[in-house]
Design an enzyme around this catalytic site. Sequence first.
Site, PDB file in Angstrom:
ATOM      1  CB  CYS A   1       0.642  -1.615   5.342  1.00 45.99           C
ATOM      2  SG  CYS A   1       0.277  -1.248   6.742  1.00 45.99           S
TER       3      CYS A   1
ATOM      4  CD  GLU B   1      -1.955   1.439   2.489  1.00 46.50           C
ATOM      5  OE1 GLU B   1      -3.746   1.656   2.309  1.00 46.50           O
ATOM      6  OE2 GLU B   1      -2.009   1.381   3.549  1.00 46.50           O
TER       7      GLU B   1
ATOM      8  CG  HIS C   1       2.466   5.187   7.280  1.00 44.73           C
ATOM      9  ND1 HIS C   1       2.875   3.773   7.248  1.00 44.73           N
ATOM     10  CD2 HIS C   1       3.213   5.483   6.333  1.00 44.73           C
ATOM     11  CE1 HIS C   1       4.173   3.032   6.602  1.00 44.73           C
ATOM     12  NE2 HIS C   1       4.243   4.773   6.359  1.00 44.73           N
TER      13      HIS C   1
ATOM     14  NE  ARG D   1       8.224   0.277   2.614  1.00 38.47           N
ATOM     15  CZ  ARG D   1       6.904   0.042   2.866  1.00 38.47           C
ATOM     16  NH1 ARG D   1       6.658   0.378   4.331  1.00 38.47           N
ATOM     17  NH2 ARG D   1       6.364  -0.468   2.178  1.00 38.47           N
TER      18      ARG D   1
HETATM   19  N1  GLY Z   1       7.926  -1.939   8.092  1.00 37.39           N
HETATM   20  C1  GLY Z   1       7.265  -1.315   7.659  1.00 37.39           C
HETATM   21  C2  GLY Z   1       8.027   0.368   7.145  1.00 37.39           C
HETATM   22  O1  GLY Z   1       8.342   0.764   8.192  1.00 37.39           O
HETATM   23  O2  GLY Z   1       7.851   1.020   6.691  1.00 37.39           O
END
Ligand code: GLY
Length: 253
Positions: free
Chosen positions: A248, A65, A161, A85
């Site tokens: 997510c 997500e 988030h 990420r």
């Molecule tokens: N483990 C998910 C994040 O921190 O983005």
Amino acid sequence: MFTKAIVRTPGKSMVNGLTTAGLGQPNYDLALAQHAAYIETLKQCGLEVIVLPPDEKYPDSVFVEDVALLTETCAIITNPGAPSRKGEVAGIKEILEKYYGDIHEIRDPGTVEAGDIMMVGSHFFIGLSERTNMNGAFQTISILKQNFLTGSTVKLKNVLHLKTGVSYLEQNNLVACGEFLSKPDFEDFNMLKIDDDEAYSANCIWVNNKVIVPKGYPKAKQTIEQAGYSTIVVDVSEFRKLDGGLSCLSLRF
Ligand code: GLY
């Protein structure tokens, strides 16, 4: 109503995902079983589920997500604020090209993780967090405007988030806990209050008139049912260990 969802099977590297939870490493085999049950639940809600293969390079890539915002008319590929990420976006762009003709991208210095974006009809609330900055939010709002949609920002204090602490269940109902109970941004909603001891359950998802809630939060489940929803319980304990929740784990569209 949603017709489809995209999910990504967790890779073994998920045990090294980002976390502040302090709940220990996830058990990979249990996570796989929970992920399979999650997929079955989405199917039970009437969705076609597109399952992407594990991406071992990116331990957090199961949380699909965060890397895209999907609207009825366009898709926005985000630019995650977490350095580890950022590379996840390539894998999601490829699949979205099959479903969207209008695809946009958030660019540096803007960062956005779509766990920070909550859709309420044609309006999108965007949390300003450690992962989503003002530049990224403004890029997002500008793209939304081009598509006759609107957006606004919400400052976050204590959560990873936005949707860690607040979820929209349609019909003006908002599940919320902690800092979100008193934010002027949300004062016009009917608040379904989640107690602090069940805060994790504030991340739940509405899918075609059903609400998927995490296992282990009986007060939240009852509150949501009393508001008129039928609920489906899914165990996501291994994803909670990585600060991840129900929302997510899929992109619903
Ligand atoms: N483990 C998910 C994040 O921190 O983005």
